[in-house]
Write a protein that holds these residues in place. Structure first.
Motif, PDB file in Angstrom:
ATOM      1  N   PHE A 112       0.831  -1.200   0.000  1.00  0.00           N
ATOM      2  CA  PHE A 112       0.000   0.000   0.000  1.00  0.00           C
ATOM      3  C   PHE A 112       0.870   1.256   0.000  1.00  0.00           C
ATOM      4  CE2 PHE A 112      -2.579   3.289   2.043  1.00  0.00           C
ATOM      5  CZ  PHE A 112      -3.732   3.228   1.283  1.00  0.00           C
ATOM      6  N   LEU A 113       1.942   1.241   0.797  1.00  0.00           N
ATOM      7  CA  LEU A 113       2.853   2.385   0.839  1.00  0.00           C
ATOM      8  C   LEU A 113       3.529   2.597  -0.516  1.00  0.00           C
ATOM      9  CD1 LEU A 113       4.519   1.863   4.335  1.00  0.00           C
ATOM     10  CD2 LEU A 113       2.912   3.665   3.683  1.00  0.00           C
ATOM     11  N   ILE A 114       3.947   1.507  -1.131  1.00  0.00           N
ATOM     12  CA  ILE A 114       4.561   1.621  -2.459  1.00  0.00           C
ATOM     13  C   ILE A 114       3.544   2.161  -3.463  1.00  0.00           C
ATOM     14  CG2 ILE A 114       5.578   0.316  -4.363  1.00  0.00           C
ATOM     15  CD1 ILE A 114       6.755  -1.594  -2.280  1.00  0.00           C
ATOM     16  N   GLY A 115       2.294   1.720  -3.324  1.00  0.00           N
ATOM     17  CA  GLY A 115       1.243   2.208  -4.210  1.00  0.00           C
ATOM     18  C   GLY A 115       1.021   3.710  -4.067  1.00  0.00           C
ATOM     19  N   LEU A 116       1.098   4.213  -2.832  1.00  0.00           N
ATOM     20  CA  LEU A 116       0.936   5.655  -2.607  1.00  0.00           C
ATOM     21  C   LEU A 116       2.012   6.445  -3.342  1.00  0.00           C
ATOM     22  CD1 LEU A 116       0.049   5.918   1.202  1.00  0.00           C
ATOM     23  CD2 LEU A 116      -1.471   6.258  -0.744  1.00  0.00           C
ATOM     24  N   VAL A 117       3.240   5.940  -3.268  1.00  0.00           N
ATOM     25  CA  VAL A 117       4.345   6.627  -3.945  1.00  0.00           C
ATOM     26  C   VAL A 117       4.172   6.569  -5.454  1.00  0.00           C
ATOM     27  CG1 VAL A 117       6.843   6.669  -4.284  1.00  0.00           C
ATOM     28  CG2 VAL A 117       5.907   6.154  -2.031  1.00  0.00           C
ATOM     29  N   LEU A 118       3.797   5.403  -5.977  1.00  0.00           N
ATOM     30  CA  LEU A 118       3.656   5.249  -7.422  1.00  0.00           C
ATOM     31  C   LEU A 118       2.524   6.115  -7.971  1.00  0.00           C
ATOM     32  CD1 LEU A 118       4.155   1.378  -7.799  1.00  0.00           C
ATOM     33  CD2 LEU A 118       5.793   3.204  -8.301  1.00  0.00           C
ATOM     34  N   VAL A 119       1.433   6.207  -7.235  1.00  0.00           N
ATOM     35  CA  VAL A 119       0.307   7.016  -7.696  1.00  0.00           C
ATOM     36  C   VAL A 119       0.713   8.483  -7.825  1.00  0.00           C
ATOM     37  CG1 VAL A 119      -1.942   7.939  -7.011  1.00  0.00           C
ATOM     38  CG2 VAL A 119      -1.511   5.495  -6.860  1.00  0.00           C
ATOM     39  N   GLN A 120       1.532   8.964  -6.881  1.00  0.00           N
ATOM     40  CA  GLN A 120       1.967  10.355  -6.937  1.00  0.00           C
ATOM     41  C   GLN A 120       2.932  10.619  -8.085  1.00  0.00           C
ATOM     42  OE1 GLN A 120       2.655  12.266  -2.902  1.00  0.00           O
ATOM     43  NE2 GLN A 120       2.540  10.138  -2.258  1.00  0.00           N
ATOM     44  N   MET A 121       3.525   9.571  -8.624  1.00  0.00           N
ATOM     45  CA  MET A 121       4.449   9.734  -9.745  1.00  0.00           C
ATOM     46  C   MET A 121       3.731   9.798 -11.088  1.00  0.00           C
ATOM     47  SD  MET A 121       7.394   7.036  -8.489  1.00  0.00           S
ATOM     48  CE  MET A 121       8.347   7.222  -9.989  1.00  0.00           C
ATOM     49  N   VAL A 122       2.465   9.431 -11.109  1.00  0.00           N
ATOM     50  CA  VAL A 122       1.707   9.450 -12.363  1.00  0.00           C
ATOM     51  C   VAL A 122       1.289  10.880 -12.678  1.00  0.00           C
ATOM     52  CG1 VAL A 122      -0.354   8.611 -13.548  1.00  0.00           C
ATOM     53  CG2 VAL A 122       0.867   7.117 -11.948  1.00  0.00           C
TER      54      VAL A 122
ATOM     55  N   THR B 269      -1.762  13.385   0.923  1.00  0.00           N
ATOM     56  CA  THR B 269      -2.181  13.677   2.300  1.00  0.00           C
ATOM     57  C   THR B 269      -1.899  12.490   3.215  1.00  0.00           C
ATOM     58  OG1 THR B 269      -3.948  15.060   1.388  1.00  0.00           O
ATOM     59  CG2 THR B 269      -4.099  14.490   3.715  1.00  0.00           C
ATOM     60  N   ILE B 270      -2.206  11.285   2.753  1.00  0.00           N
ATOM     61  CA  ILE B 270      -1.945  10.093   3.569  1.00  0.00           C
ATOM     62  C   ILE B 270      -0.446   9.941   3.832  1.00  0.00           C
ATOM     63  CG2 ILE B 270      -2.063   7.574   3.625  1.00  0.00           C
ATOM     64  CD1 ILE B 270      -4.630   7.738   2.009  1.00  0.00           C
ATOM     65  N   TRP B 271       0.347  10.062   2.787  1.00  0.00           N
ATOM     66  CA  TRP B 271       1.794   9.873   2.924  1.00  0.00           C
ATOM     67  C   TRP B 271       2.407  10.910   3.867  1.00  0.00           C
ATOM     68  CZ3 TRP B 271       5.093   6.106   1.555  1.00  0.00           C
ATOM     69  CH2 TRP B 271       6.459   6.390   1.629  1.00  0.00           C
ATOM     70  N   THR B 272       1.986  12.158   3.739  1.00  0.00           N
ATOM     71  CA  THR B 272       2.541  13.230   4.567  1.00  0.00           C
ATOM     72  C   THR B 272       2.125  13.083   6.024  1.00  0.00           C
ATOM     73  OG1 THR B 272       2.418  14.710   2.651  1.00  0.00           O
ATOM     74  CG2 THR B 272       2.778  15.722   4.796  1.00  0.00           C
ATOM     75  N   LEU B 273       0.827  12.832   6.266  1.00  0.00           N
ATOM     76  CA  LEU B 273       0.360  12.686   7.645  1.00  0.00           C
ATOM     77  C   LEU B 273       0.956  11.453   8.304  1.00  0.00           C
ATOM     78  CD1 LEU B 273      -3.413  13.709   7.498  1.00  0.00           C
ATOM     79  CD2 LEU B 273      -1.501  14.974   8.494  1.00  0.00           C
ATOM     80  N   ARG B 274       1.226  10.414   7.527  1.00  0.00           N
ATOM     81  CA  ARG B 274       1.863   9.228   8.101  1.00  0.00           C
ATOM     82  C   ARG B 274       3.211   9.587   8.708  1.00  0.00           C
ATOM     83  NH1 ARG B 274       5.975   6.357   6.212  1.00  0.00           N
ATOM     84  NH2 ARG B 274       6.320   4.250   7.053  1.00  0.00           N
ATOM     85  N   GLY B 275       3.956  10.460   8.050  1.00  0.00           N
ATOM     86  CA  GLY B 275       5.242  10.886   8.586  1.00  0.00           C
ATOM     87  C   GLY B 275       5.093  11.641   9.893  1.00  0.00           C
ATOM     88  N   PHE B 276       4.073  12.483   9.987  1.00  0.00           N
ATOM     89  CA  PHE B 276       3.847  13.225  11.228  1.00  0.00           C
ATOM     90  C   PHE B 276       3.398  12.288  12.349  1.00  0.00           C
ATOM     91  CE2 PHE B 276       3.518  16.810   8.244  1.00  0.00           C
ATOM     92  CZ  PHE B 276       4.311  17.748   8.911  1.00  0.00           C
ATOM     93  N   VAL B 277       2.518  11.336  12.031  1.00  0.00           N
ATOM     94  CA  VAL B 277       2.069  10.377  13.051  1.00  0.00           C
ATOM     95  C   VAL B 277       3.247   9.539  13.537  1.00  0.00           C
ATOM     96  CG1 VAL B 277       0.602   8.371  13.495  1.00  0.00           C
ATOM     97  CG2 VAL B 277      -0.277  10.288  12.152  1.00  0.00           C
ATOM     98  N   HIS B 278       4.091   9.123  12.599  1.00  0.00           N
ATOM     99  CA  HIS B 278       5.249   8.315  12.971  1.00  0.00           C
ATOM    100  C   HIS B 278       6.201   9.085  13.880  1.00  0.00           C
ATOM    101  CE1 HIS B 278       7.782   4.794  12.434  1.00  0.00           C
ATOM    102  NE2 HIS B 278       8.816   5.586  12.234  1.00  0.00           N
TER     103      HIS B 278
END
Length: 273
Positions: free
Chosen positions: A103-113, A150-159
């Motif tokens: 799922f994390l890899i998918g988030l990155v790939l989607v942002q590259m499209v 938004t998911i990827w960025t907030l994940r970093g803050f939560v972590h």
């Protein structure tokens, strides 16, 4: 010590000037008299100041109606993305489950499209459900690039929030939701603000999706309104620049209002020993 700081400070000032100058030049040009805009001799300080370009821009079409459309689309996109992304980011940062890495890899790939690559598939999907020229349909399309970011960025803050704080709250009697509400959410405030700003800018600035998916003039957003200054008779340069300045004002105002909340590191030193 001063000598050591002189070079970095000088570089910072130069970079700031390079970044700020285009914005200044846009507003300065918009305040010039229409006949001076295309002058071969540049005027860094417009004089006499003229508001004619702004008057032309504000009276062109249903300006306030397009502002309302843009605010409706942008704010709705940000709110929906935040609600969904908060739950998703906490799940990704705090829990281990099957498919998490994929799922994390998918988030990155989607942002590259690139957005242009998604126009035709999204158009066909919206047309199949009758959502073309439908403002909620445009909001849904914005989720394709706003939500993954938004998911990827907030994940970093939560972590970045120490897990010990939540565990201590649950030991003191808070449930998981109580720990989120009283501990995580206040500490996530800077991250939520920063993420919201960039999500808002992404939705506010979009032209491609709005132009393709909205057919009725009553549904147009401000980026599409900007294009209306280009007609078969030519381009009204003064009004276009003034309209661009007006279009950029909300983003500038938002940055000025929330700049103090963009400072990270609020959890630094929160847990000792």
């Amino acid at each position: 010590m001063r000598n050591k700081r002189a070079l970095p400070n000088t570089i910072a000032v130069l970079v700031s000037l390079v970044v700020i100058f285009p914005v200044y030049w846009m507003f300065a040009t918009a305040l010039k008299e229409p006949g001076k805009i295309l002058s071969a001799t540049p005027e860094f300080i417009p004089w006499p100041i003229s508001l004619e370009n702004f008057h032309t821009a504000l009276t062109h079409g249903s300006f306030l109606h397009y502002v309302r459309n843009s605010l409706l689309v942008s704010v709705s996109t940000v709110l929906i993305a935040l609600v969904v992304a908060l739950g998703a980011s906490i799940a990704l940062a705090r829990f281990r489950f099957l498919g998490r890495r994929a799922f994390l890899i998918g988030l990155v790939l989607v942002q590259m499209v690139p957005g242009s690559a998604m126009v035709i598939p999204l158009y066909l999907m919206l047309r199949s459900v009758g959502a073309i020229d439908f403002v909620p349909g445009l909001i849904i399309t914005y989720m394709t690039f706003v939500l993954p970011f938004t998911i990827w960025t907030l994940r970093g803050f939560v972590h970045g929030i120490p897990l010990e704080l939540e565990e201590a709250a649950m030991v003191d009697g808070c449930g998981r939701f109580g720990a989120f509400w009283h501990i995580q959410l206040p500490l996530l405030a800077p991250g939520i603000v920063a993420t919201s700003i960039f999500a808002f800018i992404s939705a506010w600035d979009d032209y491609l999706f709005a132009y393709v998916f909205l057919k009725s003039q009553s549904n147009y957003t401000l980026p599409v309104w900007l294009v209306s200054f280009q007609t078969s008779d030519g381009i009204d340069n003064g009004a276009t620049i003034a309209a661009s300045a007006i279009f950029s004002l909300p983003v500038l105002v938002v940055f000025l209002l929330v700049q103090r909340r963009l400072v990270g590191g609020m959890t630094s030193g929160a847990v000792k020993g």
